[in-house]
Design a protein around this motif. Structure first.
Motif, PDB file in Angstrom:
ATOM      1  N   GLN A 153       0.800  -1.044   0.106  1.00 36.89           N
ATOM      2  CA  GLN A 153      -0.312   0.181  -0.109  1.00 36.89           C
ATOM      3  C   GLN A 153       1.100   1.417  -0.154  1.00 36.89           C
ATOM      4  O   GLN A 153       1.633   1.511   1.067  1.00 36.89           O
ATOM      5  CB  GLN A 153      -0.940   0.163   1.340  1.00 36.89           C
ATOM      6  CG  GLN A 153      -2.018   1.004   1.175  1.00 36.89           C
ATOM      7  CD  GLN A 153      -2.853   0.702   2.751  1.00 36.89           C
ATOM      8  OE1 GLN A 153      -3.136   0.559   3.502  1.00 36.89           O
ATOM      9  NE2 GLN A 153      -4.068   2.322   1.832  1.00 36.89           N
ATOM     10  N   PRO A 154       0.417   2.142  -1.018  1.00 33.61           N
ATOM     11  CA  PRO A 154       1.734   3.204  -1.020  1.00 33.61           C
ATOM     12  C   PRO A 154       1.733   4.286   0.036  1.00 33.61           C
ATOM     13  O   PRO A 154      -0.234   4.687   1.223  1.00 33.61           O
ATOM     14  CB  PRO A 154       0.938   4.244  -2.200  1.00 33.61           C
ATOM     15  CG  PRO A 154      -0.571   3.932  -2.311  1.00 33.61           C
ATOM     16  CD  PRO A 154      -0.715   2.362  -2.003  1.00 33.61           C
ATOM     17  N   ILE A 155       2.964   5.084   0.954  1.00 34.90           N
ATOM     18  CA  ILE A 155       2.637   6.116   1.906  1.00 34.90           C
ATOM     19  C   ILE A 155       2.788   7.105   1.147  1.00 34.90           C
ATOM     20  O   ILE A 155       4.109   7.208   0.346  1.00 34.90           O
ATOM     21  CB  ILE A 155       3.640   5.435   2.729  1.00 34.90           C
ATOM     22  CG1 ILE A 155       2.506   3.943   3.391  1.00 34.90           C
ATOM     23  CG2 ILE A 155       3.501   5.828   3.494  1.00 34.90           C
ATOM     24  CD1 ILE A 155       4.300   3.334   4.322  1.00 34.90           C
ATOM     25  N   ARG A 156       2.050   8.293   1.392  1.00 34.98           N
ATOM     26  CA  ARG A 156       2.793   9.545   0.292  1.00 34.98           C
ATOM     27  C   ARG A 156       2.752  10.759   1.112  1.00 34.98           C
ATOM     28  O   ARG A 156       3.007  10.789   2.412  1.00 34.98           O
ATOM     29  CB  ARG A 156       1.581   9.910  -0.294  1.00 34.98           C
ATOM     30  CG  ARG A 156       0.555   9.058  -1.548  1.00 34.98           C
ATOM     31  CD  ARG A 156      -0.351  10.151  -2.409  1.00 34.98           C
ATOM     32  NE  ARG A 156      -1.177   9.042  -2.976  1.00 34.98           N
ATOM     33  CZ  ARG A 156      -0.455   9.266  -4.753  1.00 34.98           C
ATOM     34  NH1 ARG A 156       0.075   9.693  -4.590  1.00 34.98           N
ATOM     35  NH2 ARG A 156      -0.629   8.443  -5.541  1.00 34.98           N
ATOM     36  N   ASP A 157       4.585  11.584   0.454  1.00 31.94           N
ATOM     37  CA  ASP A 157       3.843  12.632   1.406  1.00 31.94           C
ATOM     38  C   ASP A 157       3.221  14.125   1.130  1.00 31.94           C
ATOM     39  O   ASP A 157       3.045  13.772   0.203  1.00 31.94           O
ATOM     40  CB  ASP A 157       5.682  13.735   0.723  1.00 31.94           C
ATOM     41  CG  ASP A 157       6.500  13.832   1.128  1.00 31.94           C
ATOM     42  OD1 ASP A 157       4.854  15.448   1.100  1.00 31.94           O
ATOM     43  OD2 ASP A 157       7.242  15.006   1.395  1.00 31.94           O
ATOM     44  N   LEU A 158       2.444  13.845   2.229  1.00 29.85           N
ATOM     45  CA  LEU A 158       1.313  15.254   1.920  1.00 29.85           C
ATOM     46  C   LEU A 158       1.061  16.059   1.307  1.00 29.85           C
ATOM     47  O   LEU A 158       0.381  17.057   1.457  1.00 29.85           O
ATOM     48  CB  LEU A 158       0.665  14.990   3.858  1.00 29.85           C
ATOM     49  CG  LEU A 158       0.244  13.876   3.903  1.00 29.85           C
ATOM     50  CD1 LEU A 158      -1.064  14.151   5.188  1.00 29.85           C
ATOM     51  CD2 LEU A 158      -1.009  12.957   3.320  1.00 29.85           C
ATOM     52  N   GLY A 159       2.565  16.882   1.557  1.00 31.57           N
ATOM     53  CA  GLY A 159       3.372  18.001   0.913  1.00 31.57           C
ATOM     54  C   GLY A 159       3.306  17.943  -0.349  1.00 31.57           C
ATOM     55  O   GLY A 159       2.490  19.172  -0.907  1.00 31.57           O
ATOM     56  N   ALA A 160       4.113  17.364  -0.742  1.00 35.73           N
ATOM     57  CA  ALA A 160       4.289  17.154  -2.617  1.00 35.73           C
ATOM     58  C   ALA A 160       3.324  15.815  -3.107  1.00 35.73           C
ATOM     59  O   ALA A 160       3.340  16.094  -4.581  1.00 35.73           O
ATOM     60  CB  ALA A 160       5.551  17.350  -2.534  1.00 35.73           C
ATOM     61  N   GLY A 161       2.335  15.645  -2.561  1.00 37.55           N
ATOM     62  CA  GLY A 161       1.902  14.292  -2.863  1.00 37.55           C
ATOM     63  C   GLY A 161       2.404  13.425  -3.482  1.00 37.55           C
ATOM     64  O   GLY A 161       1.899  12.153  -3.995  1.00 37.55           O
ATOM     65  N   GLU A 162       3.662  13.207  -3.705  1.00 39.87           N
ATOM     66  CA  GLU A 162       4.940  11.842  -4.607  1.00 39.87           C
ATOM     67  C   GLU A 162       4.771  10.630  -3.711  1.00 39.87           C
ATOM     68  O   GLU A 162       4.757  10.381  -1.610  1.00 39.87           O
ATOM     69  CB  GLU A 162       6.671  12.598  -4.531  1.00 39.87           C
ATOM     70  CG  GLU A 162       6.843  12.812  -3.361  1.00 39.87           C
ATOM     71  CD  GLU A 162       7.777  13.199  -3.363  1.00 39.87           C
ATOM     72  OE1 GLU A 162       9.526  13.270  -2.587  1.00 39.87           O
ATOM     73  OE2 GLU A 162       8.389  13.644  -4.221  1.00 39.87           O
ATOM     74  N   ILE A 163       4.230   9.788  -3.749  1.00 41.83           N
ATOM     75  CA  ILE A 163       4.305   8.543  -2.671  1.00 41.83           C
ATOM     76  C   ILE A 163       6.315   8.249  -2.956  1.00 41.83           C
ATOM     77  O   ILE A 163       7.010   8.520  -3.444  1.00 41.83           O
ATOM     78  CB  ILE A 163       4.235   7.130  -3.836  1.00 41.83           C
ATOM     79  CG1 ILE A 163       3.376   7.282  -4.502  1.00 41.83           C
ATOM     80  CG2 ILE A 163       4.410   6.068  -2.825  1.00 41.83           C
ATOM     81  CD1 ILE A 163       2.046   6.127  -5.248  1.00 41.83           C
ATOM     82  N   VAL A 164       5.838   7.577  -1.477  1.00 41.63           N
ATOM     83  CA  VAL A 164       7.991   7.872  -0.717  1.00 41.63           C
ATOM     84  C   VAL A 164       8.177   6.596  -0.545  1.00 41.63           C
ATOM     85  O   VAL A 164       9.365   5.985  -0.269  1.00 41.63           O
ATOM     86  CB  VAL A 164       8.150   8.721   0.547  1.00 41.63           C
ATOM     87  CG1 VAL A 164       7.922  10.468  -0.380  1.00 41.63           C
ATOM     88  CG2 VAL A 164       7.013   9.152   1.085  1.00 41.63           C
ATOM     89  N   GLY A 165       6.945   5.552   0.180  1.00 45.15           N
ATOM     90  CA  GLY A 165       6.832   4.487   0.815  1.00 45.15           C
ATOM     91  C   GLY A 165       5.969   3.751   0.258  1.00 45.15           C
ATOM     92  O   GLY A 165       5.106   3.547  -0.453  1.00 45.15           O
TER      93      GLY A 165
END
Length: 444
Positions: free
Chosen positions: A208-220
């Motif tokens: 399941q993807p984990i996102r950076d909520l500031g940039a919206g990118e998937i980080v983990g």
């Protein structure tokens, strides 16, 4: 003895010194000088020899006592069998260190507390004896682990007298049922299912993807175990059943190996979060599995689960230290759902804190939840940890936790779990404007 020896030496010198200077010893007494000298000469060697023998024997006794104490300490600290004693009032008067691994309790947690803490008296009526062919003389009981789960143990005990009016207690040993030769039919069925699963390795990993909520990118991505063996059972059921017969670590490590192998197909910039119990973190096999996975430890995050209590934080921290030095990070899961997770944070200083779904669900409409989330944002910032909000399922929840300053998040609104490498390959660094927040991932 030394005092007597000193007195004798003083007495002897009081005779010898005057004679050396031509004076009469013990003036006023009628004891002949020669007889006094002879007695002193004869007594001194005897007293010196007796004192030497006594000192040497006392030294031997101390050495033997130290060796015996060391051996007993080694036995009590290394054996898997739990030694216990209960007084006439039903309270524990002694517990060996094996209570940590068996029940999750430190010996000091049990001494002075009633035995009903771990064994229901009603269960004694249904206790059964193991198969006589196994050569066992105890009873099989259901015990309560500190973490709340039930486990089967074999208990061998005897009555002991405490003196003073015939009051008596009990003492004995207990061992996990996995060490017993005989198991109940139900446990044998569980063991057979696990044997088949471990042989066929019929489980898979969903990420399941984990996102950076500031940039919206998937980080983990969090690794979630899925079982495809029949009969169908949820992941929690599989792990609970394995724990109940003492084989939980075998299943945990199979799931870990499967997840790390599948992670090779994830984009290289993503970290991989895997769930492990404290017992698995203490096991030396963990280092070998991480090393053999081929993944850099810096890409791996261990989420500490609550399936078993932490009996010794110093020991746990020491076991994880080599991996953390190599770059592996620690996350505390389900924070906000109970006090134990906060204790984990204070004792282990994790790099990530995962805010439980119970705090996130409906946070946009609940000022108390928002206050708790804001407090956790401030707390995590002060200890240098990243805060992850779990279970984000609506746009309002996402907007609220982002406004409160949460770093990263996961949930169905941000991306569902998927077992398909084709989906994983699309988890490249993208900003939120290029994603609707609910990727078309497959939930399994």
């Amino acid at each position: 003895m030394l005092a007597v020896l000193s007195l004798e030496l003083v007495s002897a010198l009081s005779i010898l010194l005057p004679l050396l200077f031509g004076l009469e010893p013990w003036s006023g007494r009628e004891v002949p000088a020669r007889l006094s000298i002879l007695a002193s000469i004869l007594l001194l060697p005897v007293l010196l020899y007796a004192a030497w023998r006594l000192i040497r024997q006392q030294r031997r006794d101390r050495i033997e006592a130290s060796i015996t104490a060391g051996l007993m300490d080694t036995v009590l600290s290394t054996t898997r069998e739990w030694l216990w004693a209960i007084g006439a009032d039903g309270r524990f008067t002694f517990s060996s260190r094996a209570s940590r691994e068996l029940l999750g309790y430190e010996p000091s947690d049990l001494v002075g507390r009633p035995c009903t803490l771990i064994i229901d008296l009603a269960d004694l009526k249904t206790a059964r004896k193991p198969d006589a062919r196994a050569g066992r003389a105890g009873l099989v009981l259901s015990a309560r682990h500190r973490g709340g789960r039930r486990l089967s143990i074999e208990v061998v005990g005897r009555r002991r007298s405490e003196g003073g009016g015939g009051r008596s207690g009990f003492e004995g040993i207990a061992r996990p049922l996995a060490d017993c030769a005989a198991q109940s039919p139900a446990n044998q069925e569980i063991s057979a299912r696990l044997d088949h699963l471990l042989t066929t390795r019929t489980l898979i990993t969903a990420f399941q993807p984990i996102r950076d909520l500031g940039a919206g990118e998937i980080v983990g991505a969090e690794a979630l175990t899925r079982f495809v063996s029949s009969p169908f059972r949820s992941p929690d059921q599989w792990f609970d059943e394995a724990d109940s017969i003492g084989r939980g670590l075998e299943l945990e490590f199979l799931a870990l190996e499967t997840a790390l192998l599948a992670a090779a197909d994830l984009p290289a910039h993503l970290y991989i979060a895997v769930n492990l119990s404290p017992a698995a973190c203490l096991d030396p096999r963990l280092c070998d599995i991480v090393r053999d996975s081929g993944l850099k430890p810096g890409r791996i995050v261990v989420e500490l689960t609550e399936r078993s209590a932490v009996a010794d934080y110093v020991r746990l921290a020491a076991a994880l230290a080599p991996l953390r030095s190599a770059g592996l990070r620690i996350a505390i899961d389900d924070v906000g759902a109970g006090f134990s997770s906060m204790r984990h944070i204070l004792r282990l200083s994790p790099e990530l804190i995962k805010l439980d779904r119970t705090v996130v669900a409906g946070i946009d409409n609940d000022p108390n939840q928002r206050a708790l989330c804001a407090a956790m944002v401030s707390f995590s910032s002060q200890i240098g940890a990243s805060l992850v909000a779990e279970g984000i399922e609506t746009n309002s929840e996402l907007a609220t936790v982002t406004e409160l300053g949460v770093n990263t998040g996961q949930g169905y609104f941000l991306g569902r779990p998927s077992v398909l490498p084709a989906d994983w390959s699309h988890w490249r660094q993208r900003n939120r404007s290029s994603t609707s927040g609910n990727d078309n991932c497959h939930d399994t």
